[in-house]
Design a protein around this motif. Structure first.
Motif, PDB file in Angstrom:
ATOM      1  N   PHE A   2     -11.314  28.976 -17.792  1.00  0.00           N
ATOM      2  CA  PHE A   2     -11.877  27.691 -17.361  1.00  0.00           C
ATOM      3  C   PHE A   2     -11.496  27.404 -15.912  1.00  0.00           C
ATOM      4  O   PHE A   2     -12.358  27.077 -15.076  1.00  0.00           O
ATOM      5  N   LEU A   3     -10.200  27.492 -15.596  1.00  0.00           N
ATOM      6  CA  LEU A   3      -9.720  27.157 -14.262  1.00  0.00           C
ATOM      7  C   LEU A   3     -10.279  28.104 -13.208  1.00  0.00           C
ATOM      8  O   LEU A   3     -10.638  27.678 -12.103  1.00  0.00           O
ATOM      9  N   LEU A   4     -10.355  29.395 -13.531  1.00  0.00           N
ATOM     10  CA  LEU A   4     -10.907  30.370 -12.588  1.00  0.00           C
ATOM     11  C   LEU A   4     -12.389  30.095 -12.325  1.00  0.00           C
ATOM     12  O   LEU A   4     -12.853  30.139 -11.182  1.00  0.00           O
ATOM     13  N   THR A   5     -13.127  29.812 -13.396  1.00  0.00           N
ATOM     14  CA  THR A   5     -14.561  29.524 -13.249  1.00  0.00           C
ATOM     15  C   THR A   5     -14.777  28.242 -12.468  1.00  0.00           C
ATOM     16  O   THR A   5     -15.611  28.174 -11.555  1.00  0.00           O
ATOM     17  N   ALA A   6     -14.022  27.208 -12.821  1.00  0.00           N
ATOM     18  CA  ALA A   6     -14.142  25.932 -12.122  1.00  0.00           C
ATOM     19  C   ALA A   6     -13.817  26.084 -10.644  1.00  0.00           C
ATOM     20  O   ALA A   6     -14.451  25.468  -9.780  1.00  0.00           O
ATOM     21  N   ALA A   7     -12.838  26.939 -10.339  1.00  0.00           N
ATOM     22  CA  ALA A   7     -12.460  27.145  -8.944  1.00  0.00           C
ATOM     23  C   ALA A   7     -13.570  27.829  -8.158  1.00  0.00           C
ATOM     24  O   ALA A   7     -13.766  27.541  -6.969  1.00  0.00           O
ATOM     25  N   ALA A   8     -14.297  28.743  -8.801  1.00  0.00           N
ATOM     26  CA  ALA A   8     -15.423  29.388  -8.118  1.00  0.00           C
ATOM     27  C   ALA A   8     -16.455  28.340  -7.711  1.00  0.00           C
ATOM     28  O   ALA A   8     -17.008  28.377  -6.603  1.00  0.00           O
ATOM     29  N   ILE A   9     -16.711  27.400  -8.603  1.00  0.00           N
ATOM     30  CA  ILE A   9     -17.674  26.318  -8.311  1.00  0.00           C
ATOM     31  C   ILE A   9     -17.128  25.408  -7.215  1.00  0.00           C
ATOM     32  O   ILE A   9     -17.840  25.035  -6.277  1.00  0.00           O
ATOM     33  N   GLY A  10     -15.850  25.061  -7.311  1.00  0.00           N
ATOM     34  CA  GLY A  10     -15.231  24.231  -6.285  1.00  0.00           C
ATOM     35  C   GLY A  10     -15.262  24.887  -4.913  1.00  0.00           C
ATOM     36  O   GLY A  10     -15.420  24.207  -3.894  1.00  0.00           O
ATOM     37  N   THR A  11     -15.109  26.208  -4.887  1.00  0.00           N
ATOM     38  CA  THR A  11     -15.184  26.956  -3.633  1.00  0.00           C
ATOM     39  C   THR A  11     -16.524  26.725  -2.937  1.00  0.00           C
ATOM     40  O   THR A  11     -16.587  26.570  -1.712  1.00  0.00           O
ATOM     41  N   LEU A  12     -17.592  26.705  -3.711  1.00  0.00           N
ATOM     42  CA  LEU A  12     -18.928  26.515  -3.135  1.00  0.00           C
ATOM     43  C   LEU A  12     -19.051  25.138  -2.473  1.00  0.00           C
ATOM     44  O   LEU A  12     -19.641  25.007  -1.395  1.00  0.00           O
ATOM     45  N   TYR A  13     -18.490  24.116  -3.110  1.00  0.00           N
ATOM     46  CA  TYR A  13     -18.540  22.773  -2.529  1.00  0.00           C
ATOM     47  C   TYR A  13     -17.671  22.678  -1.276  1.00  0.00           C
ATOM     48  O   TYR A  13     -18.069  22.079  -0.272  1.00  0.00           O
ATOM     49  N   LYS A  14     -16.486  23.267  -1.340  1.00  0.00           N
ATOM     50  CA  LYS A  14     -15.586  23.180  -0.194  1.00  0.00           C
ATOM     51  C   LYS A  14     -16.114  23.985   0.985  1.00  0.00           C
ATOM     52  O   LYS A  14     -15.900  23.619   2.140  1.00  0.00           O
ATOM     53  N   THR A  15     -16.835  25.072   0.706  1.00  0.00           N
ATOM     54  CA  THR A  15     -17.381  25.924   1.758  1.00  0.00           C
ATOM     55  C   THR A  15     -18.639  25.329   2.379  1.00  0.00           C
ATOM     56  O   THR A  15     -18.824  25.357   3.597  1.00  0.00           O
ATOM     57  N   ASN A  16     -19.516  24.773   1.544  1.00  0.00           N
ATOM     58  CA  ASN A  16     -20.837  24.363   2.009  1.00  0.00           C
ATOM     59  C   ASN A  16     -21.039  22.856   2.124  1.00  0.00           C
ATOM     60  O   ASN A  16     -22.079  22.414   2.609  1.00  0.00           O
ATOM     61  N   ALA A  17     -20.075  22.078   1.676  1.00  0.00           N
ATOM     62  CA  ALA A  17     -20.208  20.622   1.732  1.00  0.00           C
ATOM     63  C   ALA A  17     -18.824  20.023   1.963  1.00  0.00           C
ATOM     64  O   ALA A  17     -18.193  20.289   2.969  1.00  0.00           O
ATOM     65  N   SER A  18     -18.322  19.224   1.032  1.00  0.00           N
ATOM     66  CA  SER A  18     -17.022  18.588   1.199  1.00  0.00           C
ATOM     67  C   SER A  18     -16.525  18.064  -0.142  1.00  0.00           C
ATOM     68  O   SER A  18     -17.318  17.739  -1.024  1.00  0.00           O
ATOM     69  N   ILE A  19     -15.196  17.997  -0.282  1.00  0.00           N
ATOM     70  CA  ILE A  19     -14.594  17.350  -1.444  1.00  0.00           C
ATOM     71  C   ILE A  19     -13.825  16.104  -1.003  1.00  0.00           C
ATOM     72  O   ILE A  19     -12.945  15.625  -1.723  1.00  0.00           O
ATOM     73  N   SER A  20     -14.183  15.591   0.165  1.00  0.00           N
ATOM     74  CA  SER A  20     -13.502  14.415   0.720  1.00  0.00           C
ATOM     75  C   SER A  20     -14.354  13.174   0.544  1.00  0.00           C
ATOM     76  O   SER A  20     -15.488  13.107   1.030  1.00  0.00           O
ATOM     77  N   GLY A  21     -13.810  12.168  -0.142  1.00  0.00           N
ATOM     78  CA  GLY A  21     -14.517  10.909  -0.316  1.00  0.00           C
ATOM     79  C   GLY A  21     -14.774  10.205   1.001  1.00  0.00           C
ATOM     80  O   GLY A  21     -15.742   9.468   1.148  1.00  0.00           O
ATOM     81  N   ALA A  22     -13.907  10.455   1.997  1.00  0.00           N
ATOM     82  CA  ALA A  22     -14.091   9.849   3.314  1.00  0.00           C
ATOM     83  C   ALA A  22     -15.255  10.471   4.067  1.00  0.00           C
ATOM     84  O   ALA A  22     -15.783   9.875   4.998  1.00  0.00           O
ATOM     85  N   GLU A  23     -15.655  11.677   3.669  1.00  0.00           N
ATOM     86  CA  GLU A  23     -16.777  12.353   4.331  1.00  0.00           C
ATOM     87  C   GLU A  23     -18.100  12.125   3.605  1.00  0.00           C
ATOM     88  O   GLU A  23     -19.127  11.882   4.242  1.00  0.00           O
ATOM     89  N   VAL A  24     -18.086  12.232   2.268  1.00  0.00           N
ATOM     90  CA  VAL A  24     -19.353  12.222   1.525  1.00  0.00           C
ATOM     91  C   VAL A  24     -19.389  11.218   0.386  1.00  0.00           C
ATOM     92  O   VAL A  24     -20.326  11.213  -0.413  1.00  0.00           O
ATOM     93  N   GLY A  25     -18.375  10.373   0.263  1.00  0.00           N
ATOM     94  CA  GLY A  25     -18.346   9.440  -0.850  1.00  0.00           C
ATOM     95  C   GLY A  25     -17.780  10.077  -2.100  1.00  0.00           C
ATOM     96  O   GLY A  25     -17.361  11.237  -2.109  1.00  0.00           O
ATOM     97  N   CYS A  26     -17.822   9.336  -3.193  1.00  0.00           N
ATOM     98  CA  CYS A  26     -17.205   9.808  -4.438  1.00  0.00           C
ATOM     99  C   CYS A  26     -17.974  10.946  -5.094  1.00  0.00           C
ATOM    100  O   CYS A  26     -17.451  11.616  -5.972  1.00  0.00           O
TER     101      CYS A  26
END
Length: 453
Positions: free
Chosen positions: A314-338
């Motif tokens: 689960f954690l490995l798979t979820a991290a692959a998905i999180g990588t895509l967001y961190k690489t191509n967008a943002s995980i910061s609420g200050a940048e893109v909201g919640c």
């Protein structure tokens, strides 16, 4: 490539970008101070918080993080008892021990400056300055807390120039799926091979297991606590009472929606602990820290055959998905909201759960897409600048969405119309169009429509 342990790491609440990141930046600055050979001794340190840190730093515990970091504490290892005593010493006695080596006067009301105006590079900026008794500046450094507790120095580019060499590099979901298909491996297996470029396999397993252990401890603490959360709203914790009610009802008639009730109470337990400044796993941010632990607890208690190996996958798979967001967008609420915090966590949890209940890579990608598609445009408008309203309940809502997204994806026949890559691109563009007042500044939305008590 982003590591699993960059997306999941142990820290303290209430915010990864506003507490953990500043704490880490302050620790780096303090380390450099101790390594420098100044002609004059350090007499004063001034910290300026810019943008979102300046707007909501007081409610998000930024000052606390700065004090702890300057004291030499790291988010991963600081103990709750240390947090209380170090911060109290600065608040009550007006002094601060830098890395345990030198003690200087420190007035949190004047030596931490809150400025709402952002610096050009990123909405979460920090400037540290050290002065001699003469007033001469001894050292100045700037940092940016870019989301999820990650920090870069002011002179660094926002994206690393030289990526780590891994066996299966990918930048998009389409590339990820192609790699899985061509090599006949799962997303979790692919991520494991990439992580092995950094750590031995046994260490990866141990670190994944430690993350799960901290998540479980956080839920247990949340189930035991009855105090009110800090702040003017006097928000009462609900996890303990809800759990006791659920346990009583287990002896009665079967409730077909009891699994959803448990999802809610797991998420509340973690989010309340985070709001109280407790130890949590940033997943991928503190504001969204309740979602992945909630869905993992759901898996362990409601899915037949659940195991620690499933948790790792689960954690490995979820991290692959999180990588895509961190690489191509943002995980910061200050940048893109919640949408960049709760939305991303929901997407990661949906994909992770889909993987361990029998989903194919294509279905996992679909689950992750559904998880984000229905969070697009979600604003970050913390009332009072606190990670409480609407953040705590929002974690519970997103946990249920993640489970539903995984189950919907398992019933998908044929291709779906919206790809994960398309929804990530849309999320990034939506965040760019979103007004600043809706991006973790507490200057719009619920934050201004609810009166302080």
């Amino acid at each position: 490539m982003v590591s699993v342990f960059e997306l999941f790491h142990i820290g303290i609440g209430p915010s990864s970008s506003h507490t953990v990141g500043p704490m880490r930046a302050a620790m780096w600055f303090a380390q450099e101070l101790m390594e420098s050979d100044f002609r004059d001794p350090i007499s004063r340190i001034c910290v300026t918080l810019h943008g979102s840190l300046g707007a909501t730093g007081k409610g998000h515990g930024t000052g606390k993080g700065v004090i702890l970091g300057l004291s030499g504490q790291s988010p991963e290892s600081v103990l709750p008892s240390q947090i209380i005593s170090i911060v109290a010493d600065a608040q009550e006695n007006g002094r601060l021990s830098i890395m345990g080596a030198i003690t200087i006067p420190f007035d949190i009301k004047t030596d931490i400056v809150y400025k709402v105006k952002s610096l050009p590079q990123h909405p979460n900026g920090l400037t540290f300055q050290a002065f001699a008794a003469s007033g001469d500046m001894l050292l100045e450094r700037r940092f940016f807390s870019i989301g999820g507790g990650a920090v870069i120095r002011g002179e660094q580019p926002l994206v690393p120039e030289v990526p780590l060499s891994v066996p299966f590099p990918f930048n998009t979901a389409a590339e990820l799926l192609t790699l899985c298909k061509n090599n006949r491996i799962t997303i979790a297996q692919l991520m494991m091979e990439n992580e092995k470029a950094r750590y031995p396999e046994a260490e990866i397993h141990a670190r994944l297991d430690r993350l799960w252990e901290v998540m479980q401890d956080c839920v247990r603490r949340g189930f035991e606590a009855t105090d009110m959360l800090p702040g003017p709203f006097k928000v009462r914790r609900r996890a303990k009472g809800m759990r006791e009610t659920l346990l009583k009802n287990m002896n009665g008639e079967t409730d077909l929606l009891s699994a959803m009730d448990w999802l809610n109470v797991y998420a509340l337990a973690v989010s309340e602990e985070n709001a109280a400044g407790g130890q949590v796993v940033t997943a991928p941010t503190n504001g969204a820290a309740g979602i992945i632990p909630s869905v993992l607890h759901y898996y362990m208690h409601f899915i037949k055959g659940a195991s620690i190996q499933g948790v790792r996958e689960f954690l490995l798979t979820a991290a692959a998905i999180g990588t895509l967001y961190k690489t191509n967008a943002s995980i910061s609420g200050a940048e893109v909201g919640c949408q960049g915090e709760v939305g991303v966590a929901c997407s990661m949890a949906a994909g992770g759960l889909c993987a361990i209940i029998g989903g194919t890579p294509d279905q996992i990608e679909n689950a992750a897409e559904i998880g984000m598609e229905h969070h697009l445009g979600l604003t970050c408008d913390p009332v009072g600048g606190l990670v409480q309203i609407p953040c705590i309940e929002r974690n519970a809502m997103a946990s249920s969405k993640a489970v539903n997204a995984a189950r919907l994806a398992l019933h998908t026949v044929g291709e779906h119309h919206i790809s994960l890559d398309a929804v990530i691109k849309t999320m990034w563009e939506t965040g760019a169009d979103m007004k600043t007042k809706y991006k973790e500044t507490a200057r719009g939305g619920l934050a201004v429509n609810i009166k302080l008590c």
